[in-house]
Design a protein around this motif. Structure first.
Motif, PDB file in Angstrom:
ATOM      1  N   GLN A 124      17.112 -24.927  -5.665  1.00 39.29           N
ATOM      2  CA  GLN A 124      16.145 -25.269  -4.711  1.00 39.29           C
ATOM      3  C   GLN A 124      14.677 -25.057  -5.272  1.00 39.29           C
ATOM      4  OE1 GLN A 124      17.162 -23.367  -1.028  1.00 39.29           O
ATOM      5  NE2 GLN A 124      18.079 -25.232  -0.219  1.00 39.29           N
ATOM      6  N   ASP A 133      11.049 -26.969  -7.043  1.00 39.61           N
ATOM      7  CA  ASP A 133      10.278 -28.235  -6.662  1.00 39.61           C
ATOM      8  C   ASP A 133      10.502 -29.375  -7.673  1.00 39.61           C
ATOM      9  OD1 ASP A 133       8.749 -27.064  -4.791  1.00 39.61           O
ATOM     10  OD2 ASP A 133       7.145 -26.730  -5.831  1.00 39.61           O
ATOM     11  N   MET A 142      13.134 -31.509  -5.725  1.00 41.78           N
ATOM     12  CA  MET A 142      12.800 -32.193  -4.544  1.00 41.78           C
ATOM     13  C   MET A 142      12.739 -33.576  -4.375  1.00 41.78           C
ATOM     14  SD  MET A 142      12.004 -29.862  -2.082  1.00 41.78           S
ATOM     15  CE  MET A 142      11.606 -28.566  -1.754  1.00 41.78           C
ATOM     16  N   SER A 148      13.196 -37.741   0.989  1.00 39.89           N
ATOM     17  CA  SER A 148      13.428 -36.463   2.146  1.00 39.89           C
ATOM     18  C   SER A 148      13.244 -36.901   3.602  1.00 39.89           C
ATOM     19  CB  SER A 148      12.419 -35.418   1.537  1.00 39.89           C
ATOM     20  OG  SER A 148      12.981 -34.690   0.583  1.00 39.89           O
ATOM     21  N   ARG A 163      19.012 -29.625   2.517  1.00 42.22           N
ATOM     22  CA  ARG A 163      18.446 -28.443   2.481  1.00 42.22           C
ATOM     23  C   ARG A 163      17.115 -28.724   1.886  1.00 42.22           C
ATOM     24  NH1 ARG A 163      18.995 -24.735   6.026  1.00 42.22           N
ATOM     25  NH2 ARG A 163      21.003 -24.640   6.678  1.00 42.22           N
ATOM     26  N   GLN A 164      17.029 -29.385   0.920  1.00 37.85           N
ATOM     27  CA  GLN A 164      15.775 -29.925   0.182  1.00 37.85           C
ATOM     28  C   GLN A 164      14.923 -30.430   1.132  1.00 37.85           C
ATOM     29  OE1 GLN A 164      15.619 -27.695  -2.130  1.00 37.85           O
ATOM     30  NE2 GLN A 164      15.284 -29.040  -4.024  1.00 37.85           N
ATOM     31  N   ARG A 200      14.738 -30.586   4.367  1.00 38.94           N
ATOM     32  CA  ARG A 200      14.213 -29.689   5.450  1.00 38.94           C
ATOM     33  C   ARG A 200      13.164 -28.957   4.943  1.00 38.94           C
ATOM     34  NH1 ARG A 200      14.769 -24.227   6.310  1.00 38.94           N
ATOM     35  NH2 ARG A 200      14.535 -23.694   8.490  1.00 38.94           N
ATOM     36  N   THR A 201      13.283 -28.261   3.554  1.00 39.26           N
ATOM     37  CA  THR A 201      12.064 -27.345   2.949  1.00 39.26           C
ATOM     38  C   THR A 201      10.921 -28.453   2.743  1.00 39.26           C
ATOM     39  OG1 THR A 201      13.742 -25.934   1.894  1.00 39.26           O
ATOM     40  CG2 THR A 201      11.531 -26.257   0.844  1.00 39.26           C
ATOM     41  N   TYR A 202      11.182 -29.546   2.493  1.00 42.84           N
ATOM     42  CA  TYR A 202      10.078 -30.539   2.289  1.00 42.84           C
ATOM     43  C   TYR A 202       9.398 -30.826   3.618  1.00 42.84           C
ATOM     44  CZ  TYR A 202       7.396 -34.357   0.017  1.00 42.84           C
ATOM     45  OH  TYR A 202       6.132 -35.214  -0.376  1.00 42.84           O
ATOM     46  N   ARG A 233       7.282 -28.199   5.129  1.00 42.59           N
ATOM     47  CA  ARG A 233       6.075 -28.163   4.371  1.00 42.59           C
ATOM     48  C   ARG A 233       5.147 -29.289   4.659  1.00 42.59           C
ATOM     49  NH1 ARG A 233       7.827 -27.643  -2.157  1.00 42.59           N
ATOM     50  NH2 ARG A 233       9.184 -25.353  -1.873  1.00 42.59           N
ATOM     51  N   ALA A 284       9.669 -25.122  11.467  1.00 50.52           N
ATOM     52  CA  ALA A 284      10.624 -24.139  10.805  1.00 50.52           C
ATOM     53  C   ALA A 284      11.865 -24.022  11.486  1.00 50.52           C
ATOM     54  CB  ALA A 284       9.881 -22.886  10.416  1.00 50.52           C
ATOM     55  N   ASP A 326      16.959 -26.449  12.029  1.00 49.46           N
ATOM     56  CA  ASP A 326      18.057 -26.373  10.860  1.00 49.46           C
ATOM     57  C   ASP A 326      19.147 -26.717  11.247  1.00 49.46           C
ATOM     58  OD1 ASP A 326      18.941 -24.857   8.697  1.00 49.46           O
ATOM     59  OD2 ASP A 326      18.547 -22.871   9.264  1.00 49.46           O
TER      60      ASP A 326
END
Length: 303
Positions: A90, A92, A95, A184, A263-264, A266-268, A271, A277, A280
């Motif tokens: 995980q 960048d 990503m 994403s 998962r990636q 979700r993170t992106y 952001r 946040a 999930d």
């Protein structure tokens, strides 16, 4: 000094027990049985439970393949996946973003795309079936997409497979959906009750957009219009739709790879402000894997 070290060790083990039981309820008891192998009252005492777990895993690697039960090995694999594999991946550089969309212009990539479509039973003459729209479309507009990107091929072993062109690292997707996945804007969760992969649109700004408009934009003169009903299809229509596979054909994509992309994504998305946040999903990276598959991921991640 020795008394102080022993007191610290007792406190440390209590803390480790709570840490493992809270974080890894299925595996804490097994690891505690052998914690004495990596902590010694007569040597320097570590106060970092994660470091102790990592030391235990390294020790376990040296003992493999004998001397432990399947249950302990499974627990270690799951811990290793959470502590190292995902934390290592995980980054960048891994990503799924607009600037990192795979360019499928070289002959090898085109051959792989065709192989993915053929192995999933999607090819139908000059037409091709998209597993998410469940529709037959002009073959040139359905892409045999790499799930873990082609340009990351040297790291595929971390997710338990060696060949980036493995057909289980691919899906036949209509070009607008491939673009959404690669950036994403689209990911898949897994519903255990139906045992289906469910699409999730991460970017709400595209929900009302027609897929044909994105296809035309991305493919230009190479774009071929789909049958009329699909010309009205929006990303809202795709949200919560399951992937459909050919009946009787057992081939499925690697769950761990789709889980990683989700998962990636979700993170992106968090952001970019696409998702709160609080959004999930339940990880499914080891769902349906047998012991040998879990061990392979674990041991590959050790190097």
């Amino acid at each position: 000094m020795v008394m102080l070290q022993k007191a610290l060790l007792v406190q440390q083990r209590r803390f480790l027990a709570c840490y493992l039981r809270f974080t890894y309820p299925r595996s804490g008891a097994h690891l505690l049985l052998d914690v004495s192998l990596v902590t010694n009252a007569d040597s320097q005492v570590s106060t970092d439970p994660k470091q102790i777990v990592e030391e235990r895993l390294r020790l376990q690697a040296r003992l493999y393949p004998g001397g432990t039960s399947d249950e302990v090995l499974l627990a270690l694999v799951e811990i290793k996946s959470l502590l190292q594999v995902h934390s290592a991946l995980q980054l960048d550089r891994f990503m799924y973003t607009e600037g990192k969309v795979t360019r499928k212009t070289d002959p090898e990539a085109q051959l792989c795309s065709r192989s993915i479509k053929a192995q999933y039973g999607a090819l139908q003459g000059s037409k091709c079936w998209c597993l998410l729209t469940n529709a037959v479309l002009p073959s040139s507009t359905v892409i045999g997409s790499h799930l873990f990107k082609w340009e990351w091929s040297e790291y595929s072993h971390l997710l338990g497979f060696e060949n980036i062109n493995d057909v289980k690292n691919g899906l036949p997707l209509w070009k607008p959906l491939e673009w959404a996945f690669d950036t994403s804007r689209l990911c898949f969760t897994f519903d255990k009750n139906s045992e289906k992969f469910i699409a999730k649109i991460m970017d709400p700004s595209i929900l009302t957009k027609k897929l044909v408009d994105i296809g035309q934009e991305k493919m230009g003169s190479d774009w071929k219009s789909p049958p009329y009903p699909l010309q009205k299809l929006t990303f809202q229509d795709i949200d919560n739709r399951p992937l459909e596979f050919e009946p009787g054909r057992p081939l499925r994509p690697y769950k761990r790879v789709l889980n990683f992309q989700a998962r990636q994504a979700r993170t992106y998305a968090i952001r970019r402000g696409w998702q709160p946040a609080s959004w999930d999903f339940e990880d499914y990276l080891t769902e349906g894997m047998d012991l040998s598959e879990k061990l392979k991921i674990w041991y590959n991640s050790m190097h």
